[in-house]
Design an enzyme around this catalytic site. Sequence first.
Site, PDB file in Angstrom:
ATOM      1  CG  ASN A  42      -0.426  -0.140   2.526  1.00 44.68           C
ATOM      2  OD1 ASN A  42       0.625  -0.737   2.704  1.00 44.68           O
ATOM      3  ND2 ASN A  42      -1.103   0.408   3.509  1.00 44.68           N
ATOM      4  CG  ASN A  45      -1.175  11.396  -1.815  1.00 46.83           C
ATOM      5  OD1 ASN A  45      -1.753  12.443  -1.553  1.00 46.83           O
ATOM      6  ND2 ASN A  45      -0.180  11.335  -2.664  1.00 46.83           N
ATOM      7  CE1 TYR A  48      -4.732  11.375   5.304  1.00 45.85           C
ATOM      8  CE2 TYR A  48      -6.752  10.606   6.334  1.00 45.85           C
ATOM      9  CZ  TYR A  48      -5.501  11.195   6.434  1.00 45.85           C
ATOM     10  OH  TYR A  48      -5.025  11.589   7.662  1.00 45.85           O
ATOM     11  CD  GLU A  55      -5.251  -6.010  -1.368  1.00 44.58           C
ATOM     12  OE1 GLU A  55      -4.730  -4.874  -1.271  1.00 44.58           O
ATOM     13  OE2 GLU A  55      -5.975  -6.488  -0.485  1.00 44.58           O
ATOM     14  CB  CYS A  90     -10.944  -2.562  -0.065  1.00 46.55           C
ATOM     15  SG  CYS A  90     -10.272  -1.809  -1.572  1.00 46.55           S
ATOM     16  CB  CYS A  93      -8.549  -4.473  -4.142  1.00 46.49           C
ATOM     17  SG  CYS A  93      -7.398  -3.154  -3.723  1.00 46.49           S
TER      18      CYS A  93
HETATM   19  N1  THU Z   1      -5.245  -1.602   2.406  1.00 49.39           N
HETATM   20  C1  THU Z   1      -4.628  -2.421   1.511  1.00 49.39           C
HETATM   21  O1  THU Z   1      -3.552  -2.116   1.002  1.00 49.39           O
HETATM   22  N2  THU Z   1      -5.238  -3.589   1.194  1.00 49.39           N
HETATM   23  C2  THU Z   1      -6.370  -4.053   1.770  1.00 49.39           C
HETATM   24  O2  THU Z   1      -6.807  -5.149   1.459  1.00 49.39           O
HETATM   25  C3  THU Z   1      -7.073  -3.250   2.768  1.00 49.39           C
HETATM   26  C4  THU Z   1      -6.523  -1.889   3.010  1.00 49.39           C
HETATM   27  C5  THU Z   1      -4.567  -0.365   2.808  1.00 49.39           C
HETATM   28  C6  THU Z   1      -5.187   0.911   2.357  1.00 49.39           C
HETATM   29  C7  THU Z   1      -4.623   1.879   3.393  1.00 49.39           C
HETATM   30  O3  THU Z   1      -3.312   2.261   2.985  1.00 49.39           O
HETATM   31  C8  THU Z   1      -4.491   1.036   4.653  1.00 49.39           C
HETATM   32  O4  THU Z   1      -4.521  -0.311   4.217  1.00 49.39           O
HETATM   33  C9  THU Z   1      -5.580   1.276   5.671  1.00 49.39           C
HETATM   34  O5  THU Z   1      -6.831   1.185   5.103  1.00 49.39           O
END
Ligand code: THU
Length: 130
Positions: A42, A45, A48, A55, A90, A93
């Site tokens: 992840n 920024n 946000y 993913e 999420c 994704c």
């Molecule tokens: N996030 C991911 O990278 N993948 C997920 O499956 C769930 C959430 C990240 C987005 C954000 O940077 C942080 O987790 C908190 O939501």
Amino acid sequence: MTNEELIKLAKRARLQSYSPYSHFSVGAALLTWEGEVFTGCNVENASYPAGCCAERTALFAAAAKGKRKFKKIAVAGSFSDEFASPTIPCGICLQALGEFCEDDFEIVLCENDNLIVHKLSEFLPIRFTL
Ligand code: THU
């Protein structure tokens, strides 16, 4: 490539996470049909919504190299170096993965030392298409 190996790569990719806002680090490792692995983390920024999940970082890196068919993705997310509860991709994704992946595409998650495997169709039974 075993699920254990793929999760290991996801955990390694997680170490590159840029998450100064949520402090939640996520790594993903995506296995192509040809057996190649693309990883992502992840990247947050200050504005946000401009951030991106692990993913999609992995998926878009693969897509940008011309990859279009995928077998499975492993995801490992945590505030610490323990993985007590699984990090479920999420909705955005899932939709992004659904562009390229079939219903039986596997999503490998970790819960402590256990691996949990779901099919894409369990999390996204139907998807938007044009
Ligand atoms: N996030 C991911 O990278 N993948 C997920 O499956 C769930 C959430 C990240 C987005 C954000 O940077 C942080 O987790 C908190 O939501």
